[in-house]
Scaffold this motif. Structure first.
Motif, PDB file in Angstrom:
ATOM      1  N   GLU A 157       0.948   4.292  -2.704  1.00  0.00           N
ATOM      2  CA  GLU A 157       0.755   5.692  -2.323  1.00  0.00           C
ATOM      3  C   GLU A 157       1.922   6.545  -2.813  1.00  0.00           C
ATOM      4  OE1 GLU A 157       0.272   5.092   1.854  1.00  0.00           O
ATOM      5  OE2 GLU A 157      -1.830   4.456   1.622  1.00  0.00           O
ATOM      6  N   HIS A 158       3.124   6.033  -2.687  1.00  0.00           N
ATOM      7  CA  HIS A 158       4.309   6.742  -3.181  1.00  0.00           C
ATOM      8  C   HIS A 158       4.230   6.926  -4.695  1.00  0.00           C
ATOM      9  CE1 HIS A 158       8.433   8.122  -3.414  1.00  0.00           C
ATOM     10  NE2 HIS A 158       8.658   7.213  -4.346  1.00  0.00           N
ATOM     11  N   TYR A 170      -6.740   5.981 -10.447  1.00  0.00           N
ATOM     12  CA  TYR A 170      -7.137   5.577  -9.102  1.00  0.00           C
ATOM     13  C   TYR A 170      -8.376   6.350  -8.660  1.00  0.00           C
ATOM     14  CZ  TYR A 170      -7.146   5.729  -4.010  1.00  0.00           C
ATOM     15  OH  TYR A 170      -7.524   5.710  -2.690  1.00  0.00           O
ATOM     16  N   GLU A 195       1.892   9.695  -5.685  1.00  0.00           N
ATOM     17  CA  GLU A 195       2.461  11.024  -5.448  1.00  0.00           C
ATOM     18  C   GLU A 195       3.299  11.485  -6.634  1.00  0.00           C
ATOM     19  OE1 GLU A 195       4.677  10.694  -1.802  1.00  0.00           O
ATOM     20  OE2 GLU A 195       2.861  10.475  -0.598  1.00  0.00           O
ATOM     21  N   CYS A 249       0.841  -1.203   0.000  1.00  0.00           N
ATOM     22  CA  CYS A 249       0.000   0.000   0.000  1.00  0.00           C
ATOM     23  C   CYS A 249       0.875   1.251   0.000  1.00  0.00           C
ATOM     24  CB  CYS A 249      -0.944   0.012   1.197  1.00  0.00           C
ATOM     25  SG  CYS A 249      -2.271  -1.201   1.089  1.00  0.00           S
ATOM     26  N   THR A 250       1.912   1.228   0.799  1.00  0.00           N
ATOM     27  CA  THR A 250       2.834   2.363   0.868  1.00  0.00           C
ATOM     28  C   THR A 250       3.497   2.587  -0.485  1.00  0.00           C
ATOM     29  OG1 THR A 250       3.226   1.926   3.209  1.00  0.00           O
ATOM     30  CG2 THR A 250       4.870   3.267   2.058  1.00  0.00           C
TER      31      THR A 250
END
Length: 97
Positions: free
Chosen positions: A35-36, A48, A39, A31-32
């Protein structure tokens, strides 16, 4: 889809597993990573956002309906085939027998 920029995680990998991320069906570390990527990558972030909006709309419009058990089983079976990369019959899931 790709924005043309190099990323630690390729756009195709992100998009291949987007629903797992949306449904929170992946480990926290993955998940991280997603998310990165969002960005850094506006095309993937846009995709998304679109998929998240569709999911919310479906939940709002259909969230209260009970799904027949046999239909749910057929849909889940088809999803399993797609995830495994197997060929999926062209028949409509709702009418398939």
């Amino acid at each position: 889809m790709s924005c043309g920029e190099p990323h630690e995680t390729d756009c195709s990998e992100i998009l291949d597993h987007l629903y797992e991320f949306l449904d929170r069906e992946m480990p926290e570390g993955d998940c991280t990573k997603f998310e990165h990527h969002f960005e850094e990558c506006s095309p993937c972030l846009e995709k998304y956002g679109l998929e998240q909006a569709v999911k919310k709309l479906v939940k709002r419009c259909c969230g209260q309906d009970d799904v027949p058990t046999d239909l749910r089983s057929k849909v889940m079976g088809r999803i399993d085939l797609i995830r495994a990369g197997e060929a999926v019959p062209d028949k409509d899931v709702a009418t398939q027998e």
